[in-house]
Write a protein that holds these residues in place. Structure first.
Motif, mmCIF file in Angstrom:
data_model
loop_
_atom_site.group_PDB
_atom_site.id
_atom_site.type_symbol
_atom_site.label_atom_id
_atom_site.label_comp_id
_atom_site.label_asym_id
_atom_site.label_seq_id
_atom_site.Cartn_x
_atom_site.Cartn_y
_atom_site.Cartn_z
ATOM 1 N N ALA A 234 44.044 70.079 43.335
ATOM 2 C CA ALA A 234 44.831 71.246 43.762
ATOM 3 C C ALA A 234 45.116 72.194 42.599
ATOM 4 O O ALA A 234 46.222 72.701 42.432
ATOM 5 N N ALA A 235 44.083 72.434 41.789
ATOM 6 C CA ALA A 235 44.240 73.311 40.626
ATOM 7 C C ALA A 235 43.926 74.766 40.949
ATOM 8 O O ALA A 235 44.109 75.638 40.104
ATOM 9 N N ILE A 236 43.452 75.048 42.158
ATOM 10 C CA ILE A 236 43.045 76.400 42.524
ATOM 11 C C ILE A 236 43.996 76.952 43.593
ATOM 12 O O ILE A 236 44.348 76.244 44.539
ATOM 13 N N LYS A 237 44.370 78.191 43.436
ATOM 14 C CA LYS A 237 45.225 78.845 44.428
ATOM 15 C C LYS A 237 44.731 80.273 44.643
ATOM 16 O O LYS A 237 44.067 80.862 43.773
ATOM 17 N N PRO A 238 45.037 80.855 45.810
ATOM 18 C CA PRO A 238 44.612 82.240 46.063
ATOM 19 C C PRO A 238 45.341 83.214 45.144
ATOM 20 O O PRO A 238 46.467 82.964 44.699
ATOM 21 N N SER A 239 44.679 84.314 44.859
ATOM 22 C CA SER A 239 45.264 85.280 43.928
ATOM 23 C C SER A 239 44.731 86.673 44.244
ATOM 24 O O SER A 239 43.694 86.831 44.893
ATOM 25 N N LYS A 240 45.466 87.692 43.811
ATOM 26 C CA LYS A 240 45.017 89.080 43.893
ATOM 27 C C LYS A 240 44.724 89.562 42.479
ATOM 28 O O LYS A 240 45.520 89.344 41.562
ATOM 29 N N VAL A 241 43.584 90.202 42.286
ATOM 30 C CA VAL A 241 43.190 90.692 40.969
ATOM 31 C C VAL A 241 42.826 92.167 41.080
ATOM 32 O O VAL A 241 42.179 92.587 42.048
ATOM 33 N N GLU A 242 43.236 92.939 40.095
ATOM 34 C CA GLU A 242 42.932 94.366 40.106
ATOM 35 C C GLU A 242 41.659 94.644 39.322
ATOM 36 O O GLU A 242 41.541 94.281 38.151
ATOM 37 N N ILE A 243 40.683 95.281 39.960
ATOM 38 C CA ILE A 243 39.414 95.655 39.325
ATOM 39 C C ILE A 243 39.170 97.134 39.576
ATOM 40 O O ILE A 243 39.079 97.563 40.739
ATOM 41 N N ASP A 244 39.082 97.906 38.504
ATOM 42 C CA ASP A 244 38.873 99.362 38.598
ATOM 43 C C ASP A 244 39.905 100.027 39.503
ATOM 44 O O ASP A 244 39.585 100.885 40.339
ATOM 45 N N GLY A 245 41.142 99.580 39.352
ATOM 46 C CA GLY A 245 42.221 100.182 40.113
ATOM 47 C C GLY A 245 42.340 99.712 41.541
ATOM 48 O O GLY A 245 43.216 100.160 42.284
ATOM 49 N N GLU A 246 41.478 98.790 41.935
ATOM 50 C CA GLU A 246 41.507 98.285 43.311
ATOM 51 C C GLU A 246 41.842 96.794 43.301
ATOM 52 O O GLU A 246 41.271 96.015 42.534
ATOM 53 N N LYS A 247 42.760 96.376 44.163
ATOM 54 C CA LYS A 247 43.122 94.967 44.260
ATOM 55 C C LYS A 247 42.150 94.239 45.182
ATOM 56 O O LYS A 247 41.867 94.705 46.294
ATOM 57 N N VAL A 248 41.635 93.122 44.692
ATOM 58 C CA VAL A 248 40.676 92.336 45.476
ATOM 59 C C VAL A 248 41.174 90.900 45.592
ATOM 60 O O VAL A 248 41.955 90.409 44.761
ATOM 61 N N ASN A 249 40.718 90.229 46.632
ATOM 62 C CA ASN A 249 41.060 88.820 46.817
ATOM 63 C C ASN A 249 40.268 87.964 45.833
ATOM 64 O O ASN A 249 39.058 88.167 45.651
ATOM 65 N N SER A 250 40.932 87.003 45.233
ATOM 66 C CA SER A 250 40.260 86.094 44.302
ATOM 67 C C SER A 250 41.057 84.790 44.240
ATOM 68 O O SER A 250 41.833 84.485 45.159
ATOM 69 N N VAL A 251 40.843 84.030 43.182
ATOM 70 C CA VAL A 251 41.585 82.780 42.984
ATOM 71 C C VAL A 251 42.073 82.714 41.546
ATOM 72 O O VAL A 251 41.584 83.442 40.667
ATOM 73 N N ALA A 252 43.021 81.822 41.328
ATOM 74 C CA ALA A 252 43.497 81.513 39.981
ATOM 75 C C ALA A 252 43.390 80.008 39.777
ATOM 76 O O ALA A 252 43.579 79.230 40.721
ATOM 77 N N VAL A 253 43.082 79.588 38.557
ATOM 78 C CA VAL A 253 42.922 78.172 38.241
ATOM 79 C C VAL A 253 44.010 77.746 37.263
ATOM 80 O O VAL A 253 44.211 78.390 36.225
ATOM 81 N N LYS A 254 44.712 76.681 37.612
ATOM 82 C CA LYS A 254 45.694 76.101 36.709
ATOM 83 C C LYS A 254 44.950 75.150 35.781
ATOM 84 O O LYS A 254 44.611 74.015 36.156
ATOM 85 N N ASN A 255 44.658 75.623 34.572
ATOM 86 C CA ASN A 255 43.749 74.910 33.675
ATOM 87 C C ASN A 255 44.191 73.486 33.372
ATOM 88 O O ASN A 255 43.363 72.573 33.264
ATOM 89 N N GLU A 256 45.510 73.269 33.223
ATOM 90 C CA GLU A 256 45.973 71.927 32.857
ATOM 91 C C GLU A 256 45.788 70.912 33.983
ATOM 92 O O GLU A 256 45.839 69.700 33.755
ATOM 93 N N ARG A 257 45.552 71.394 35.206
ATOM 94 C CA ARG A 257 45.322 70.480 36.321
ATOM 95 C C ARG A 257 43.842 70.290 36.614
ATOM 96 O O ARG A 257 43.459 69.365 37.339
ATOM 97 N N CYS A 258 43.016 71.155 36.086
ATOM 98 C CA CYS A 258 41.578 71.111 36.377
ATOM 99 C C CYS A 258 40.929 69.910 35.700
ATOM 100 O O CYS A 258 41.127 69.661 34.509
ATOM 101 N N MET A 259 40.145 69.147 36.469
ATOM 102 C CA MET A 259 39.430 67.999 35.905
ATOM 103 C C MET A 259 37.970 68.325 35.617
ATOM 104 O O MET A 259 37.186 67.443 35.267
ATOM 105 N N CYS A 260 37.595 69.598 35.759
ATOM 106 C CA CYS A 260 36.257 70.073 35.373
ATOM 107 C C CYS A 260 35.139 69.343 36.101
ATOM 108 O O CYS A 260 34.123 68.985 35.499
ATOM 109 N N CYS A 261 35.324 69.107 37.390
ATOM 110 C CA CYS A 261 34.334 68.338 38.144
ATOM 111 C C CYS A 261 33.210 69.205 38.707
ATOM 112 O O CYS A 261 32.119 68.702 38.987
ATOM 113 N N GLY A 262 33.468 70.481 38.935
ATOM 114 C CA GLY A 262 32.445 71.366 39.470
ATOM 115 C C GLY A 262 32.419 71.462 40.981
ATOM 116 O O GLY A 262 31.545 72.123 41.549
ATOM 117 N N ASN A 263 33.349 70.804 41.679
ATOM 118 C CA ASN A 263 33.362 70.890 43.143
ATOM 119 C C ASN A 263 33.538 72.322 43.626
ATOM 120 O O ASN A 263 32.976 72.723 44.642
#
Length: 381
Positions: A234-263
């Protein structure tokens, strides 16, 4: 009624039925001596390295010569295997789960000519096409995954480290030099489709960095809920990111929880994980599936990280060879590597194997299940 309209007659269910719609039935491929004695075998023995004998109640015997195979084969190589089987074994052979090739004959007089033929076949460089060995108290073929060949989440190669490792361990493949059998496996990432969690020695590809996020394309290429659900921690959560002045849907990763599995990358190509600097190899040891002498065991991490060093993987092969030599010298007869390590203590194991102990190796995977559930197949009443 739909069945009747299609021609099916419920009163005669077998009429015009086509039942053989898959591969041919397996018993068509039995050697005659095996077909005649199926389910009636008394015992088997290893009469010398690479040669097994199975004895039936009738007195019939099957002699099996084991040769090392490869995960990847050309049609030319396969044709040569078939030629050998037709010449010595009436056209019968089998492959083991570890990619060994077993040639079966019904008379002991056929064993030595078969071995001589196998050993005479070499590549132009001088190496054996069909190395004979891999039985009993030896190292058999290494089970491995795909690696850089065509897997999408590898942290290391598979065929490369396996070839380099078997080169330095080849004497142990040919001879019965070890106290007990030794199983080596490789998985090129934490998904571990190579079963490295229960091997005497395991080579595991490991990503050390969390996925990179291509925010511009993530929502266009991926279903974000699937990428979030794919994460086992559960290291990934939904997020909004601004690109060229426009907000787009994306995700954020909580690095300390990530086990780097590649799923997540499996679900979302806009979350790549491969990194030349961060990817490498972890060495694990002490696992086994067998219930003999002691209960089955999970492998433990003994080397936290070795960089990828193609083409010969010197750091990995040196580490594994040191472990095998120490095991050969120090273990009792029939003692698997993990049992030997537990008898002498893991601190002593690290010392004799010339391994450095670091804080990354502390075993803290214990929870209430450890002492409340029966996790062993050897129950104590």
């Amino acid at each position: 009624m739909a069945f009747i309209s299609s021609g099916y007659n419920p009163d005669k269910p077998m009429e015009d039925r086509i039942s053989d719609i898959g591969p041919q039935k397996y018993d068509q491929f039995y050697p005659p001596v095996i077909a005649a004695n199926k389910g009636k075998w008394l015992y088997h023995d290893i009469i010398k390295p690479a040669v097994l004998v199975h004895v039936a109640e009738s007195g019939d015997k099957v002699f099996t010569v084991r040769a090392g195979g490869a995960r990847l084969m050309s049609t030319t190589h396969i044709r040569e295997i078939c030629e050998i089987a037709e010449k010595h074994c009436d056209g019968y052979l089998r492959f083991t789960t570890r990619n060994n090739i077993e040639f079966m004959v019904d008379d002991e007089s056929k064993v030595d000519p078969l071995i001589k033929d196998l050993e005479s076949r070499k590549f132009d460089g001088g190496s054996f096409k069909f190395p004979v060995g891999g039985t009993g108290t030896s190292i058999t073929n290494i089970v491995h995954t795909q690696g850089w060949l065509h897997c999408h989440t590898p942290a290391t190669d598979a065929s490369g480290p396996v070839k380099a490792t078997m080169d330095v361990l080849f004497d142990y493949f040919q001879e019965h030099k070890l106290p007990a059998k030794l199983r080596v496996s490789l998985a090129c990432c934490l998904n571990m489709c190579g079963a490295v969690h229960c091997s005497d020695i395991a080579i595991l590809g490991y990503h050390r960095k969390p996925p990179m996020l291509d925010h511009e394309y993530l929502d266009k290429m991926c279903e974000i809920p699937l990428a979030i659900a794919a994460c086992p921690t559960a290291a990934i959560k939904p997020s909004k990111v601004e690109i060229d002045g426009e907000k787009v849907n994306s995700v954020a990763v909580k690095n300390e929880r990530c086990m780097c599995c590649g799923n997540c990358y499996t679900m979302c190509p806009a979350m790549p994980l491969a990194d030349q600097e961060g990817d490498g190899i972890v060495i694990m040891a002490g696992g086994k599936v067998s219930n003999r002498i002691s209960e089955p065991k999970f492998s433990k991490v003994v080397v936290a990280f070795i960089p990828n060093e193609p083409p010969r993987w010197e750091g990995t092969t040196e580490c594994i060879l040191n472990m095998v030599k120490a095991y050969e010298k120090g273990a009792n007869k029939y003692e698997r590597l993990g049992e030997w390590a537990e008898r002498i203590g893991w601190e002593r194991f690290f010392e004799v194997c010339e391994l450095e102990f670091t804080h990354h190796l502390i075993d803290d995977f214990r929870d209430p299940a450890y002492y409340t559930w029966r996790q062993s197949t050897q129950f104590k009443f």
